[in-house]
Design a protein around this motif. Structure first.
Motif, short mmCIF file in Angstrom:
data_model
loop_
_atom_site.label_atom_id
_atom_site.label_comp_id
_atom_site.label_asym_id
_atom_site.label_seq_id
_atom_site.Cartn_x
_atom_site.Cartn_y
_atom_site.Cartn_z
N ASN A 171 0.81 -1.22 0.00
CA ASN A 171 0.00 0.00 0.00
C ASN A 171 0.84 1.27 0.00
N ILE A 172 2.11 1.17 -0.45
CA ILE A 172 3.02 2.33 -0.36
C ILE A 172 3.65 2.66 -1.70
N SER A 173 3.69 3.93 -2.01
CA SER A 173 4.49 4.46 -3.12
C SER A 173 4.79 5.92 -2.78
N GLY A 174 5.22 6.71 -3.76
CA GLY A 174 5.49 8.11 -3.47
C GLY A 174 6.55 8.72 -4.36
N THR A 175 7.13 9.82 -3.88
CA THR A 175 8.12 10.56 -4.65
C THR A 175 9.38 10.76 -3.80
N SER A 176 10.51 10.84 -4.49
CA SER A 176 11.80 10.98 -3.82
C SER A 176 12.41 12.35 -4.11
#
Length: 355
Positions: A171-176
């Motif tokens: 359930n995790i993703s995102g931006t770096s």
């Protein structure tokens, strides 16, 4: 809020219709009776279909509404910009259908956990975890609610994933916010080719800060510098560590570090009088205490995260399959005021940070 389900009662209507066309006192139903029953059944079905269409149209007109919980580790320029970009992008995509529950942890990792637990209890539709400790708290708090991180440098390090391949899964993703660390080292060399000793100033409680200084140290040593770590555990021991680092080095390097960012003025009050320049990992720190940085736009990073959130909420993307996204471009920037105060000249391709 979750989508409303439209209930169907057609089966019940058909049972009622059939009861009207059965036998009566052992007599066989006539063809006329069958026709009448069929007509009644069709009328009932048509009525139910019409009612169903009205309910569907009503649901469509009302639309779905979403609550997004935002846990931001601490207030400083970079994280603030990322949060604002995220909100602006989601509002542009969803309008009034999205509301935000925005809470700042004031730099306390334990408070992040409390905030996340409150979001889980409230059953929010999505969580934005702004900074590594917020992401770690969110990971521990739920494996069901979608979580997007932002202002997180390296997800494999932050989440303890060996051999990280760019997709967290679950359930995790995102931006770096990771900038090319070897290019930051090269920028330091471009500005200070005659320096000998570089102090690496960072918060030991932030895993991604350790990752950055380790990487930069290797690059700087390949360029001929002698490097030394200067780690502080929190803001309480920062002053003493900065003073020691400024006394012992020609230049300081500060990575993308939330504690340093929140205390950039303190760092500057020690380093500027000592005549020791600071090269920073991001623009917010540079504006407060640095002379130069190779940085990203945290607002744009937040916008990218907001667009990811919109796709998840609208059912257009599966978060478990979404790779971590990175800033599209990096810019050499400098702190004009501080460079002038320290007598540092920068090349023409550097852009002045807006005051």
């Amino acid at each position: 809020m979750k989508k409303k389900a439209l209930s169907l009662i057609l089966a019940g209507a058909m049972v009622l219709s059939m009861s009207g066309c059965g036998s009566n006192g052992g007599e066989t139903t006539t063809a006329a009776g069958n026709e009448s029953a069929t007509t009644a059944s069709q009328e009932t079905e048509g009525k139910e279909n019409a009612e169903e269409k009205v309910e569907a149209d009503k649901a469509e007109s009302e639309g779905n509404t979403y609550t997004v919980g935002i846990c931001q580790l601490v207030q400083h320029a970079a994280l603030d910009a990322a949060t604002q970009g995220f909100k602006d992008a989601l509002v542009e995509e969803l309008g009034d259908a999205v509301t935000f529950d925005e809470v700042n942890a004031q730099g306390d990792s334990n408070t992040c956990s409390t905030i996340i637990n409150n979001f889980v209890s409230a059953d929010v539709d999505l969580i934005l975890a702004n900074a590594t400790p917020a992401l770690q708290a969110a990971q521990a708090g739920t494996n069901e609610i979608p979580i997007l991180g932002t202002s997180v440098t390296e997800y494999g390090v932050a989440l303890g994933i060996d051999g990280f391949d760019g997709i967290v899964g679950g359930n995790i993703s995102g931006t770096s916010d990771l900038a090319p660390l070897d290019e930051q080292a090269a920028m330091l060399h471009e500005l200070f080719p005659d320096a000998k000793k570089v102090g690496l100033l960072y918060c030991s409680a932030e895993a991604n800060s350790q990752y950055q200084v380790d990487t930069v140290k290797t690059a700087l040593e390949e360029l001929g510098y002698t490097c030394e770590y200067y780690a502080f555990s929190d803001s309480n021991d920062l002053s003493g560590i900065v003073t020691k680092a400024a006394d012992e080095n020609d230049v300081l390097y500060v990575p993308t570090d939330n504690t340093a960012a929140a205390n950039a003025e303190l760092v500057n009050n020690i380093c500027q009088p000592a005549g020791v320049p600071v090269v920073a990992g991001e623009e917010g720190i540079c504006a407060g205490c640095g002379v130069a940085t190779l940085s990203i736009s945290y607002y744009d990073l937040g916008v990218g995260t907001g667009k990811m959130a919109a796709k998840i909420l609208k059912g257009e993307a599966d978060i478990s399959q979404m790779p971590i996204e990175y800033a599209p471009q990096f810019t050499k920037k400098y702190n004009k005021t501080l460079c002038e105060a320290l007598g540092i000249e920068v090349p023409e391709d550097y852009v002045a940070i807006e005051e």
